[in-house]
Write an enzyme that holds these catalytic residues in place. Sequence first.
Site, PDB file in Angstrom:
ATOM      1  N   ARG A  68      -4.958  31.789  67.523  1.00 17.16           N
ATOM      2  CA  ARG A  68      -4.754  32.277  66.211  1.00 17.16           C
ATOM      3  C   ARG A  68      -3.932  33.408  66.085  1.00 17.16           C
ATOM      4  O   ARG A  68      -4.286  34.426  65.729  1.00 17.16           O
ATOM      5  CB  ARG A  68      -6.470  32.487  65.712  1.00 17.16           C
ATOM      6  N   ARG A  94       0.568  23.145  71.583  1.00 14.98           N
ATOM      7  CA  ARG A  94       0.263  24.320  71.215  1.00 14.98           C
ATOM      8  C   ARG A  94      -1.115  24.557  72.125  1.00 14.98           C
ATOM      9  O   ARG A  94      -1.342  25.793  72.507  1.00 14.98           O
ATOM     10  CB  ARG A  94      -0.116  24.860  69.987  1.00 14.98           C
ATOM     11  N   HIS A 166       5.000  28.104  63.843  1.00 15.28           N
ATOM     12  CA  HIS A 166       3.978  28.501  62.982  1.00 15.28           C
ATOM     13  C   HIS A 166       3.798  29.800  63.031  1.00 15.28           C
ATOM     14  O   HIS A 166       2.661  30.369  63.047  1.00 15.28           O
ATOM     15  CB  HIS A 166       2.834  27.543  63.348  1.00 15.28           C
ATOM     16  N   ASP A 211      -0.983  27.436  50.365  1.00 14.69           N
ATOM     17  CA  ASP A 211      -0.837  26.513  51.560  1.00 14.69           C
ATOM     18  C   ASP A 211       0.297  25.415  51.206  1.00 14.69           C
ATOM     19  O   ASP A 211       0.055  24.400  50.423  1.00 14.69           O
ATOM     20  CB  ASP A 211      -1.779  25.682  51.946  1.00 14.69           C
ATOM     21  N   GLU A 270       6.718  29.578  58.192  1.00 19.64           N
ATOM     22  CA  GLU A 270       6.936  28.707  59.339  1.00 19.64           C
ATOM     23  C   GLU A 270       7.957  28.019  59.196  1.00 19.64           C
ATOM     24  O   GLU A 270       8.468  27.540  58.040  1.00 19.64           O
ATOM     25  CB  GLU A 270       5.764  27.682  59.568  1.00 19.64           C
TER      26      GLU A 270
HETATM   27  O1  TA6 Z   1       0.671  25.588  58.353  1.00 14.24           O
HETATM   28  C1  TA6 Z   1      -0.194  25.723  57.442  1.00 14.24           C
HETATM   29  C2  TA6 Z   1      -1.402  25.019  57.974  1.00 14.24           C
HETATM   30  O2  TA6 Z   1      -1.094  23.628  57.982  1.00 14.24           O
HETATM   31  C3  TA6 Z   1      -2.819  25.057  56.943  1.00 14.24           C
HETATM   32  O3  TA6 Z   1      -3.037  24.086  56.065  1.00 14.24           O
HETATM   33  C4  TA6 Z   1      -3.993  25.328  57.752  1.00 14.24           C
HETATM   34  O4  TA6 Z   1      -4.681  24.494  58.164  1.00 14.24           O
HETATM   35  C5  TA6 Z   1      -3.215  26.205  58.927  1.00 14.24           C
HETATM   36  O5  TA6 Z   1      -1.919  25.475  59.235  1.00 14.24           O
HETATM   37  C6  TA6 Z   1      -3.961  26.502  60.229  1.00 14.24           C
HETATM   38  O6  TA6 Z   1      -4.221  25.270  60.998  1.00 14.24           O
HETATM   39  P1  TA6 Z   1      -4.927  25.366  62.054  1.00 14.24           P
HETATM   40  O7  TA6 Z   1      -4.997  24.073  62.945  1.00 14.24           O
HETATM   41  O8  TA6 Z   1      -4.447  26.398  63.277  1.00 14.24           O
HETATM   42  O9  TA6 Z   1      -6.297  25.742  61.821  1.00 14.24           O
END
Ligand code: TA6
Length: 298
Positions: A68, A94, A166, A211, A270
């Site tokens: 994260r 990932r 991301h 978002d 991103e």
């Molecule tokens: O990039 C934004 C997003 O798609 C959000 O909707 C949020 O879910 C984030 O990514 C993080 O996603 P994750 O699967 O890492 O919890």
Amino acid sequence: MDSSLEIPGIARLVTGGGGLPRFEIATPLAEAHVYLHGAQVAHFAPAGQPPVLFMSAQSWFQPGKPIRGGVPVIFPWFGSRQGDASAPAHGFARTRAWAAESILQRADGVVVVTLRLEPDDAMRTMWNASHNWVLRHRIAIGSELSMELEIENRGTEPIQCEEALHTYFNVSDVRGVMVWGLENTEYYDKADGMRRKRQDGEPIRFTAETDRTYVNTEATCIIEDPGLHRRIMVEKRHSHSTIVWNPWIAKARAMADFGDDEWPRMVCVETGNVADNRLEIAPSARHVTETVVHCEAC
Ligand code: TA6
């Protein structure tokens, strides 16, 4: 660890979080950490600068789990997979261990790390057994951070996929930050049922969960952070989508691998090709998405 993948005094492969191997790179230009897990840049700081990337103190560092923070590599689908609720969010790249292909230092002092992922049976089963591909992440660490995500289609059929870098950026307080570059651009608002909207002529400011998937844009984004007196420039090539995200309070609390009070200190901007901009790669062809991150004082 494989010493052929080390540069004495500059780069070494060590045991990082959760026992996962990572490159630790330190030059007069910058320092960085790159995990083989997900080919993920986890830390980047140009000399004399605070870190540019955000990493959650609650992040997992475990095989099969996403990290994260830093720069997760999203492939072959973005978000949830259409028609398959059991598929992992943001694809499988990932959460896989990538192979370290090479590491070198250029004459200008920039260190370039190249990591590669090829399909195994589990990935083939999860996605498309007839596809044959190679993914490469080429990461150049100097006073700027440059990343190239290359998808090579080694099969005989076209590959349709989504991809993204991301990136989690470290900011002083997202409530005082502005993101420029997406004015008058159309986007899907995930915080509002994926409604299609248009950004007005103003920069993005953050006052709630944000978002948004901006489409058909190749624009450079600028993250203006008055608290750190810096602008982070995010340039890109061969990418037509930009995703902007901050979870705000409730979503932050709902994520097990994210601290409840961490949301003000990060914003994701991103670089990708998703939704309307998903890719189709012909047999024997390659697609390379590039992004360059650099900072300037403001
Ligand atoms: O990039 C934004 C997003 O798609 C959000 O909707 C949020 O879910 C984030 O990514 C993080 O996603 P994750 O699967 O890492 O919890």
